[in-house]
Design a protein around this motif. Structure first.
Motif, PDB file in Angstrom:
ATOM      1  N   THR A  74       0.851  -1.192   0.000  1.00  0.00           N
ATOM      2  CA  THR A  74       0.000   0.000   0.000  1.00  0.00           C
ATOM      3  C   THR A  74       0.888   1.244   0.000  1.00  0.00           C
ATOM      4  OG1 THR A  74      -0.145  -0.012   2.416  1.00  0.00           O
ATOM      5  CG2 THR A  74      -1.890  -1.140   1.213  1.00  0.00           C
ATOM      6  N   SER A  76       0.677   5.840   0.264  1.00  0.00           N
ATOM      7  CA  SER A  76      -0.124   7.019   0.570  1.00  0.00           C
ATOM      8  C   SER A  76      -0.413   7.808  -0.698  1.00  0.00           C
ATOM      9  CB  SER A  76       0.638   7.899   1.562  1.00  0.00           C
ATOM     10  OG  SER A  76      -0.064   9.105   1.805  1.00  0.00           O
ATOM     11  N   GLU A  83      -5.299   6.373  -0.069  1.00  0.00           N
ATOM     12  CA  GLU A  83      -4.414   5.206  -0.030  1.00  0.00           C
ATOM     13  C   GLU A  83      -4.557   4.423  -1.324  1.00  0.00           C
ATOM     14  OE1 GLU A  83      -3.777   2.107   3.433  1.00  0.00           O
ATOM     15  OE2 GLU A  83      -5.297   1.299   2.055  1.00  0.00           O
ATOM     16  N   ARG A  85      -3.106   0.712  -3.457  1.00  0.00           N
ATOM     17  CA  ARG A  85      -2.577  -0.639  -3.215  1.00  0.00           C
ATOM     18  C   ARG A  85      -2.227  -1.257  -4.563  1.00  0.00           C
ATOM     19  NH1 ARG A  85      -4.735  -6.138  -2.439  1.00  0.00           N
ATOM     20  NH2 ARG A  85      -3.649  -7.190  -0.728  1.00  0.00           N
ATOM     21  N   ASP A 164      -3.615   9.096  -7.897  1.00  0.00           N
ATOM     22  CA  ASP A 164      -3.171   7.830  -7.310  1.00  0.00           C
ATOM     23  C   ASP A 164      -1.988   7.248  -8.075  1.00  0.00           C
ATOM     24  OD1 ASP A 164      -5.100   7.896  -5.308  1.00  0.00           O
ATOM     25  OD2 ASP A 164      -6.509   6.611  -6.393  1.00  0.00           O
TER      26      ASP A 164
END
Length: 298
Positions: A74, A76, A83, A85, A164
């Motif tokens: 995972t 940040s 979050e 992953r 992300d």
């Protein structure tokens, strides 16, 4: 590896599948149209088995292969969904404290499916640390089928998904296993993200290989420094239409680039789980990809 296709699928079936896979046609309309082709010895079962992914066909490197070590990690993502992953695969030969060049692997528009995880294992098998994030992590991750995965991904804020992947690239760059050299390879939506990261993080991404992906948006595309290897399918008119303008930007930036147009291929030709798979061109393109990463990341 053998593809699923055992008969001549009418060309329009591939066009309909492309529209369905990219959200321009719902499943009911797609299946209704396929039904009009089920004649002359061609059944619906034959058509759907050839067009819809069968991930049992997509495993080239088993997750138990002794040359790799696979796990999940995972990271940040404060500007995205908080979050992220992903699937982290490293060469098992990597000694404690050693580092290796890294490659971010970006999935299509349906989450981290088995084909993309296998691509990550293929990279680790030849010496790279590979990390394949799942854009669907905020919703619980890839659901196990592409239909639901596409719906889930469309429900997420596009800008947060992009954030992300920026966070994932930075996570990989700073990882204890990383040599500090980072490449990115992606397919379809992942091809777009590869171009997007090359523009968003030109000082982090050392090499980008977008497969049939559109360029970054106009306000940032001018940031691309390269090197970039563009992988395009000959009959992919939707994506290929963006290439001439993108090439002009790369030339204006003096960004090192290569473009390979693969003859007699369709969008998705590298994906060995569907009838769009072209074994010869997939192998050729992948060999070029590995050579490109070896040149620019080692």
């Amino acid at each position: 590896m053998t593809g699923q296709i055992q008969f001549n699928i009418p060309e329009e079936a591939f066009d309909w599948y492309d529209a369905y896979a990219h959200g321009m046609m719902d499943r009911r309309e797609f299946m209704d149209r396929l039904g009009t082709l089920a004649k002359g010895g061609i059944t619906m079962a034959m058509l759907t088995s050839a067009l819809i992914p069968n991930y049992a066909l997509a495993e080239q490197v088993n997750f138990n292969d002794e040359d790799i070590k696979a796990s999940y990690a995972t990271f940040s993502s404060p500007n995205g969904h908080g979050e992220g992953r992903g699937y982290l695969v490293q060469p098992s030969s990597l000694a404690d404290g050693a580092t290796a060049p890294c490659v971010l692997v970006v999935h299509e528009n349906r989450g981290l499916n088995p084909y993309v995880k296998d691509v990550a294992r293929r990279l680790a098998k030849v010496g790279f640390v590979a990390f394949a994030p799942d854009a669907l992590h905020p919703l619980g991750g890839y659901p196990g089928n592409d239909d639901e995965g596409r719906t889930m991904q469309r429900s997420l804020d596009r800008s947060k998904i992009e954030a992300d992947f920026i966070a994932a690239a930075n996570f990989l760059h700073d990882h204890a296993l990383s040599s500090g050299k980072v490449g990115v390879v992606g397919f379809c939506f992942g091809g777009y993200i590869s171009n997007f990261l090359a523009a968003s993080l030109p000082d982090v991404i050392d090499a980008a290989v977008p497969y049939y992906g559109t360029p970054a948006r106009n306000d940032i595309v001018g940031n691309v420094k390269g090197p970039v290897m563009i992988q395009l399918a000959e009959t992919d008119e939707r994506v290929n239409a963006a290439w001439p303008a993108y090439e002009e930007v790369l030339k204006a930036n003096n960004a090192p680039y290569q473009m390979h147009m693969y003859p007699d291929t369709r969008h998705g030709f590298h994906n060995d789980s569907t009838g769009r798979y072209n074994p010869e061109m997939a192998e050729l393109s992948w060999g070029r990809t590995i050579e490109f990463f070896n040149e620019h990341l080692n």
